[in-house]
Design an enzyme around this catalytic site. Structure first.
Site, PDB file in Angstrom:
ATOM      1  N   GLY A  48       6.087  -6.583   3.273  1.00 19.25           N
ATOM      2  CA  GLY A  48       5.762  -6.040   1.960  1.00 19.25           C
ATOM      3  C   GLY A  48       4.311  -5.629   1.839  1.00 19.25           C
ATOM      4  O   GLY A  48       3.792  -5.441   0.742  1.00 19.25           O
ATOM      5  N   LYS A  49       3.615  -5.500   2.989  1.00 17.06           N
ATOM      6  CA  LYS A  49       2.217  -5.064   2.944  1.00 17.06           C
ATOM      7  C   LYS A  49       2.126  -3.567   2.674  1.00 17.06           C
ATOM      8  O   LYS A  49       1.074  -3.052   2.326  1.00 17.06           O
ATOM      9  CB  LYS A  49       1.539  -5.361   4.287  1.00 17.06           C
ATOM     10  N   LEU A  50       3.233  -2.903   2.892  1.00  9.14           N
ATOM     11  CA  LEU A  50       3.247  -1.446   2.859  1.00  9.14           C
ATOM     12  C   LEU A  50       4.516  -1.045   2.129  1.00  9.14           C
ATOM     13  O   LEU A  50       5.580  -1.608   2.386  1.00  9.14           O
ATOM     14  CB  LEU A  50       3.307  -0.956   4.307  1.00  9.14           C
ATOM     15  N   HIS A  67       0.822  -1.207   0.000  1.00  6.74           N
ATOM     16  CA  HIS A  67       0.000   0.000   0.000  1.00  6.74           C
ATOM     17  C   HIS A  67       0.861   1.264   0.000  1.00  6.74           C
ATOM     18  O   HIS A  67       1.905   1.306   0.644  1.00  6.74           O
ATOM     19  CB  HIS A  67      -0.910   0.013   1.231  1.00  6.74           C
TER      20      HIS A  67
END
Lengths: 367, 367, 367, 367
Positions: A298-300, A270
């Site tokens: 790696g979500k952000l 994101h």
């Protein structure tokens, strides 16, 4: 937590003074939030959340909203509906309870003001259910479940993703009631709703009661939801995450991004993340996890604008969205939000359907 | 928790519906709070706090304000100053840190916007102190301590109650700076400040440094504070308690009431109680204790209007006091607040001095 | 909160003194817990939890265990496995993450000791994921997902309930590894596992990747789980609930009881309830909801032995289960736990299959 | 938070695997804690606390213990007494309430097991005070206050530091009762107790009631406590801090170190720090502040062994001190703890009196 190289001089650390909040009669909520940018702790974080949300809306990102906790029972459902209607968000991921309690009120019933110290045995005797300081008529809940089961009999005898099912449910509800709510607003604005933990809710119970009538009814395809949500991110790889309350929606929104990156490397998480939560990181649970931790997964993206507000949503959403109603008006009016068509098995995004039942590995896209 | 006889019919429980909050551009903070009266959880509690504070102001009560937590460093000191100036409160009980950080800024220095993830070793090297996301120049703190010590040399060589000492400190600060702050506002409005844990603060450190210059300096009479605060309640037995953050002020305010009742039975605890705290009751600590528990101790009258808001004060005080600036204007203007004269050893209340150094057991009073 | 008529004399309130804990070398964990029965706050609650669990085991109840939070990553998976193997619990309801992290270790990989202040950008660069103070190799996670997808290709091309699917997964894992873990222990002990929010987990991601290989794979029937879990309660209506961490398992366990009561009135909720949680009730979320509130919903019988321990499970489960290993030995050995056979679509309980795909409304049973 | 240069290879991050806790009958508390060193979250932190405390005891440091929260009422007073008697700690800093509740029980009275949901109005009517789930006879409290006032009449008519006063109080109590408790253990072991916020407690109330008898009684010199505690650190600059519950003791212990460093630069903060707290850092309050933050202030040396356990002390202290009773036996027996003589105005440390009423700026010492 990732950090930039620390400054080497005192003046580089000490350059932006805290400005004590000055009270004045007649301040607007947005002026209050503007002044709160220069105070500290969660007050500053709320002001930052206000700014981050404005930035999301000015940027070309797909905005996920995750809702967990008793938001609908607690009086916030029309705020969520309005975020959907004005396209301050583009895709909702919710617990089943929030959608069920929304349906309850859209059908003309109410939750009621109560007290946390009431006698629960007396409530049980009267068929009244309690959510902290809020009460509801259990007999009306039983009737809702039946209504849902009856609605399900109008559907085709095949598995539905929760996204498709909830769109149909919203449409049915709108036709029957013509009233505003989360489900009906999402139907009318063509905003998708995912409910990954639908089996853990009264909507799931309604579906199970439909199957009692016909074993071919009440089948949902929650794995299909994983695929569709990831294909949505593959189609629109620049995303933002607004999370209220943590829970399954928080993780599902992140999972969509991570899974999309697996099939289409380079998506990178994101671009913006804003969470309003009451859980804390130090017990290890996902609801309270920090947005720095999210970067390790790696979500952000590493340079994402991000902020956590540690507070009850009932305290935070009313002033925050009231301020945004003014401060984000221009962005909302000029925003090119993704355009969905949700009536079929395949979600159509900006005129082109998403692939159904398999991850989209074909797209060659630059972003 | 005390409760009234439960209703025997469902309709008696379910009579006041939750009304979902509706967002509109242009809402004032007081309109937002008004709408929050009909939602749930801490949002509702904040709206109740707004109402309870208005009721206090309309009633003939002496209002204590307790302040703990890093409110001044966090940007709330001018809110507290304004509550004092407008006499939305009548007597402050504070931790030393809040007064010290207030003095720091009134003397023209600042706290600074920082981050909770900064390198603390680098800060230490640069003589910078951190309070979560807020930074301050340690060298300036050292200089403050010295300034306080110098101020103390201007005082008489006898023990001072913290109440008398802080009045003199406020006056000295006002003469030197002419700037608004908690201490200066209290001086100008003749509002007493107690600091029962002064030895646990940098003001205490400044006092100890004065004694380094002269062993007859820097003596405080904190037991005298107990007596004076109780005599204040004996004089004005109808009281209210507004607590921000718990800590020693919360207990000291309750103790004044309990101790007053010991010497003048029948006082019966605070008539109103409002607390904004982040601690919880279930670990047994006083900061998080419930207002129901307070009733068992006689700290609170049995029918007191009371409310706990579980939230960070930096989130809550800005909107709450902004709303009160409008909604409580009439009450504040017509209010007959207790009138203090604080220049001497004996606090003068409404023209009559309190007894010094012993509890007032002589008064015959009907209330 | 329900309460009995209050005592009318002081001595009726004040009859069981707190006994200060006395430290001695050589105390066993069970002796420590025994002494903690007479202290206060969460320490006493933990001692009560120890007693309540023993009572459950001595009574003829079906014991649900709900697990949410990062228990497996946090080092508690073999405790859960052991509770299953010794039949200190009868049916597990879990988040997907706990089962996935369990699978990760059963496959011979590890989680690693880390720090909450590590540089998350550096972790991301190295493909390392962080769970507060615990690290894991992301590349190994990717390989797990693939392994799960490959396992799924060995299944029939039809929807599976999560209960049936996880039994097959446990069997496959056992055959391949011969190692202890939650999934393998449940397979070997024939203890059912439900995972209502499977779509919100890496197991769900693995299922979705199986579907990428064949669109007829990776279908789960989570509504079937609702029906089967309710039929289990209808078959064995005396139940107990042990909840660790709240989340979807907490609600699903309660929902099974409520839904069972809908089709077979008179079941009346769990006879025992024990929860170890970090959330609090006053924000309205289900994870932190009190066991008194549960009574209003009929989730809990009115006279249930119940206790909430407000603490991180990593602090509580090691001493609690170590003590139970001694104190509950007799009960565990003599216990007539429900006997399951889980290999088919229909769960077999004590030799008789549960009805599939519809609620069991036929049974006439006295309990 | 300060951190070392991050590792550049995956294997440098992932080198110490989490080892799942294995339950066995017959484990001792120290074996349980040993196994918890390899799990995660607060469980691991508790195991680290166990190790850090052992390291303190093996090193030549002066160990402060800070106690806040309702530890004595909650059944932990004999644990604290035992830590004093065995010299697992060297100097206590406490809230007044913990000492008062200790005195209550040492005088032969009790706190009682109660419930948090009892009717508080009924309690008030019966003169019973509640501390969450614990009850106490208010009439006995009134009698304690009187007993304290009478004790104070036996003292000289001059200000006492709380340290000197509490030593005399402990002695008086020991002579009268011959019973174990915090105050009597500290008297007998000649361990100093500071109570910086004594005015915010029932001991302070007792002192104020003594002054009602004679205006020259009940004078305390809390600024003298600041000086004496700092001179103690100047004399013994290698220190450790064990904090239970935060509050004024936490800050006072840090302040002693910071103030000592002001007059004798180079002291450099505590060498070890261990805190057991329930507050969190993100609201900015001192009780929940992190030990990394403490480094920015110079409260903690940069390389200090430190650990925070986020938990209720009633859960944590019983197993932790039970384990230490075995694991630290050798260190406790061979430990050269500072030797105090506390009968006079000047505290004597290792045979030499501390300077009274001024900071010790004369010592030339290498450490």
């Amino acid at each position: 937590m990732t950090k930039t190289k620390p400054p080497s001089k005192k003046s580089e650390f000490l350059n932006l003074p805290v400005e004590p909040f000055v009270v004045q009669p007649g301040l607007s909520p947005e002026e209050i939030l503007h002044r709160m940018e220069r105070i500290s702790f969660q007050g500053r974080n709320l002001a930052t959340a206000h700014r981050v949300w404005q930035k999301m809306l000015a940027d070309n990102v797909l905005i996920f909203l995750g809702t967990a906790g008793a938001l609908s029972a607690g009086g916030l459902r029309l705020i969520i509906a309005q975020l959907i209607t004005t396209r301050a968000v583009d895709c909702l991921v919710s617990t089943g309870a929030n959608l069920y309690h929304d349906l309850h009120e859209t059908r003309g019933r109410s939750h009621f003001i109560g007290s946390p110290t009431v006698d629960d045995h007396a409530l049980q005797t009267q068929h009244i259910d309690r959510v902290y300081d809020t009460l509801v008529d259990e007999d009306e809940f039983v009737e809702n479940d039946n209504w849902i089961a009856t609605f399900v009999t109008t559907l085709e005898k095949r598995p539905y993703t929760t996204r498709e099912l909830l769109y149909q449910l919203g449409g049915h509800l709108w036709k029957e009631t013509g009233r505003d709510g989360i489900l009906t607003a999402a139907f009318r604005a063509q905003v998708p709703i995912f409910c990954p933990a639908i089996a853990d809710s009264s909507i799931g119970m309604g579906l199970s009661q439909a199957r009692q009538r016909d074993p071919n009814l009440g089948h949902v395809d929650v794995i299909g939801d994983i695929i569709e949500s990831s294909n949505l991110v593959i189609r629109h790889p620049r995303t933002a995450s607004v999370v209220v309350g943590g829970g399954t929606p928080k993780n599902f929104i992140n999972q969509a991004s991570v899974q999309a990156d697996f099939y289409r490397p380079g998506i990178g998480g994101h671009r913006y993340a804003l969470q309003i939560i009451t859980d804390v990181p130090h017990f290890g649970g996902a609801s309270g996890s920090s947005l720095d931790e999210a970067k390790s997964w790696g979500k952000l993206s590493n340079d994402a604008d991000r902020v956590t507000v540690q507070a009850d949503a009932t305290l935070v959403l009313p002033p925050l969205t009231s301020a945004l109603a003014t401060t984000a008006r221009t962005q909302l009016e000029s925003r090119q939000a993704p355009r969905f068509e949700l009536g079929g098995r395949a979600m159509v995004v900006d005129g082109k359907p998403l692939i159904v039942n398999r991850f989209d590995t074909n797209r060659v896209e630059v972003f």
